[in-house]
Design a protein around this motif. Structure first.
Motif, short mmCIF file in Angstrom:
data_model
loop_
_atom_site.label_atom_id
_atom_site.label_comp_id
_atom_site.label_asym_id
_atom_site.label_seq_id
_atom_site.Cartn_x
_atom_site.Cartn_y
_atom_site.Cartn_z
N UNK A 181 73.29 29.00 84.44
CA UNK A 181 72.84 30.02 83.49
C UNK A 181 72.05 29.38 82.36
N UNK A 182 71.09 30.13 81.84
CA UNK A 182 70.54 29.87 80.52
C UNK A 182 70.91 31.05 79.65
N UNK A 183 71.22 30.78 78.38
CA UNK A 183 71.65 31.83 77.47
C UNK A 183 70.69 31.87 76.28
N UNK A 184 70.30 33.09 75.88
CA UNK A 184 69.30 33.27 74.84
C UNK A 184 69.89 34.06 73.68
N UNK A 185 69.44 33.73 72.47
CA UNK A 185 70.08 34.18 71.23
C UNK A 185 69.40 35.43 70.68
N UNK A 186 70.04 36.58 70.85
CA UNK A 186 69.48 37.84 70.37
C UNK A 186 69.49 37.95 68.85
N UNK A 187 70.18 37.03 68.16
CA UNK A 187 70.16 36.99 66.70
C UNK A 187 68.97 36.20 66.16
N UNK A 188 68.23 35.55 67.04
CA UNK A 188 67.11 34.72 66.59
C UNK A 188 65.85 35.01 67.39
N UNK A 189 65.42 36.27 67.35
CA UNK A 189 64.13 36.64 67.89
C UNK A 189 63.08 36.31 66.82
N UNK A 190 61.97 35.68 67.22
CA UNK A 190 60.96 35.29 66.25
C UNK A 190 59.62 35.96 66.56
N UNK A 191 58.94 36.42 65.50
CA UNK A 191 57.59 36.93 65.63
C UNK A 191 56.61 35.78 65.47
N UNK A 192 55.65 35.68 66.39
CA UNK A 192 54.70 34.56 66.38
C UNK A 192 53.27 35.10 66.40
#
Length: 370
Positions: A181-192
């Protein structure tokens, strides 16, 4: 003679692996299935670097720039949606996994929103993964690129198949076929910045013209603990009726496969949103062999498993209702190309998507599932 001896030794080693489906029966010893947890060491630094660019799930949804539309679909789903034209017929991107805010939180909403998430892998050109954030009330959506932090001020794309996803609190679990698995942090979405390239780009950051990125926070690796034993992490689903909650992961194998097809469950910690582990090692709580070729998705409830089988781009897919120790019971159910599946306890409904261009749907069902 030497070749025969080598083959015999390899055969013995293969049969010695307790994780395989062999003559001792379909039930497997769950403790033989383990994963190694590893945190990304750069996410905290990247979050500080991009603190002013942080965005919430609601802000991503409010910026949605595409529409899903209702339309005719084979079968009898309770809801059927088509992507906008560009996504409905593109061959560059292929949809694979689905989850919802019903997975994320037991209340069924996230930040007060009713949401679907869908994963896509890039099949032409560079290898990337994007996630569609779909607002089920407005029927609008936006794609977000998955990235892996590589430094406290940089990130790169994620070149995996993303065959299944499960949203659990602030963590998005994405299967990484040969690895775990890879796990991604929904608390750290970044606008670029809207620009070409992935990662640091001059004085800013970009993600191949995608406006938002979702960074990896940790991984769970199969090969770190059992490098000589293969397992295909093809799809995943959350089971909230287990105690504790579990992640069910299944294997896709094609028609000519001469290898095991297995289902495995890993326990979750709802307070940390991690897989439960001891010293960084996650141990499965349940493992079983199941004879379902081309198994693209599934979910479980009360020891009954609902498994989807795909049958190519011209034939409808099958739904299997199965319990351990019983014979598989298939029925023709889905349009062609059915993929990952997800059950929403809060709404009493379940979902799948289809992958083939010009036959690409998001489907919801309310058939009774006990």
């Amino acid at each position: 003679m030497l070749l025969l001896l080598i083959f015999s030794l390899l055969l013995q080693l293969t049969h010695a692996d307790p994780r395989l489906c062999v003559d001792n029966g379909p039930k497997l010893t769950a403790s033989d299935f383990t994963l190694k947890e590893k945190d990304n060491t750069h996410l905290a630094g990247l979050a500080k670097t991009l603190a002013s660019a942080k965005a919430t799930v609601s802000e991503v949804l409010d910026s949605a720039n595409r529409d899903i539309i209702t339309g005719p679909v084979p079968g009898e789903p309770s809801e059927e949606w088509l992507w906008d034209n560009g996504d409905y017929n593109t061959t560059k991107w292929i949809p694979q996994g689905i989850s919802s805010s019903g997975d994320a939180l037991a209340v069924g909403t996230y930040e007060g929103r009713n949401v679907w998430l869908v994963s896509w892998y890039q099949d032409e050109g560079d290898k990337n993964v994007r996630i569609s954030f779909i607002d089920r009330e407005t029927h609008k959506y936006r794609h977000v690129l998955l990235v892996e932090p590589t430094a406290d001020d940089d990130f790169k794309s994620v070149p995996i198949h993303a065959g299944g996803i499960a949203w659990y609190g602030n963590a998005l679990y994405v299967v990484d076929t040969d690895n775990g698995f890879r796990v991604f942090d929904m608390d750290n979405i970044f606008e670029v910045d809207i620009a070409d390239g992935v990662g640091k780009n001059g004085d800013g950051w970009s993600a191949n013209t995608y406006r938002f990125v979702l960074p990896q926070i940790r991984s769970y690796s199969w090969s770190d603990l059992q490098p000589d034993s293969a397992f295909r992490h093809s799809w995943v689903a959350l089971d909230r009726l287990d105690s504790p909650d579990t992640m069910l992961v299944g294997e896709y194998q094609p028609d000519d496969a001469k290898v095991p097809i297995r289902l495995v469950k890993y326990p979750l910690d709802y307070t940390t949103r991690r897989l439960r582990n001891t010293g960084g090692v996650v141990t499965a709580t349940w493992a079983y062999c199941v004879n379902v070729l081309r198994m693209q998705g599934g979910f479980s409830r009360n020891d009954t498993f609902y498994l989807g089988r795909s049958n190519g781009d011209t034939n409808g897919g099958d739904l299997f209702t199965w319990s351990p120790g019983e014979t598989n019971v298939p029925m023709s159910f889905f349009p062609p190309g059915n993929e990952d599946m997800s059950y929403n306890e809060a709404k009493g409904e379940w979902y799948t998507i289809t992958e083939h261009a010009d036959q690409r749907y998001i489907l919801a069902y309310k058939e009774e599932i006990n």
